[in-house]
Design a protein around this motif. Structure first.
Motif, PDB file in Angstrom:
ATOM      1  N   LYS A  16       2.743   2.692   6.016  1.00 45.40           N
ATOM      2  CA  LYS A  16       1.791   1.905   5.228  1.00 45.40           C
ATOM      3  C   LYS A  16       2.310   1.659   3.815  1.00 45.40           C
ATOM      4  O   LYS A  16       2.225   0.546   3.297  1.00 45.40           O
ATOM      5  N   SER A  20       3.320  -1.963   2.302  1.00 47.72           N
ATOM      6  CA  SER A  20       2.623  -2.372   1.091  1.00 47.72           C
ATOM      7  C   SER A  20       3.602  -2.691  -0.033  1.00 47.72           C
ATOM      8  O   SER A  20       3.491  -3.715  -0.716  1.00 47.72           O
ATOM      9  N   THR A  23       5.681  -5.835   0.767  1.00 47.14           N
ATOM     10  CA  THR A  23       4.825  -7.023   0.640  1.00 47.14           C
ATOM     11  C   THR A  23       4.606  -7.364  -0.826  1.00 47.14           C
ATOM     12  O   THR A  23       4.675  -8.535  -1.224  1.00 47.14           O
ATOM     13  N   SER A  24       4.369  -6.344  -1.645  1.00 50.55           N
ATOM     14  CA  SER A  24       4.136  -6.593  -3.074  1.00 50.55           C
ATOM     15  C   SER A  24       5.376  -7.174  -3.747  1.00 50.55           C
ATOM     16  O   SER A  24       5.276  -7.861  -4.759  1.00 50.55           O
TER      17      SER A  24
END
Length: 111
Positions: A16, A20, A23-24
């Motif tokens: 996760k 995350s 993606t950021s």
């Protein structure tokens, strides 16, 4: 070259956090992993961590091994040298838990 699927196990929280973070940064997590794999192969493994485990995981494994060895010694027994070598391989990440347990109990896995 054709693409193939490559599945592997990873801690859920790590996955996760990785997705995350990637993606950021505007990256696809799969693309980052593929790029890392290419870097490892292209460099011949140079500048790559020598252990596939985090220091925390190695510490957790070492604590478990130490606890087990202490239990054996409290019973007045000694830990055989081959068992110590298997434990070293487990702590370093050379063996996963299932392979370590099978080898310790004569499961016929390579050491």
């Amino acid at each position: 070259m054709s693409d193939v699927t490559f599945n592997f196990r990873v801690d859920e929280d790590l996955k996760k956090a990785f997705v995350s973070t990637s993606t950021s940064l505007g990256w696809n997590a799969s693309l980052l992993l593929r790029n890392y794999m290419r870097q490892v192969v292209d460099s011949g493994g140079r500048n790559v961590p020598t252990s596939p485990l985090t220091e925390g995981e190695q510490l957790r494994r070492q604590e478990a091994v130490t606890y087990g060895e202490a239990s054996v010694m409290l019973e007045g027994l000694t830990v055989p040298q081959d068992a110590k070598e298997l434990a070293r391989q487990f702590v370093s990440g050379e063996l996963e838990l299932g392979d370590y347990a099978a080898a310790r109990h004569g499961g016929g896995h390579d050491r």
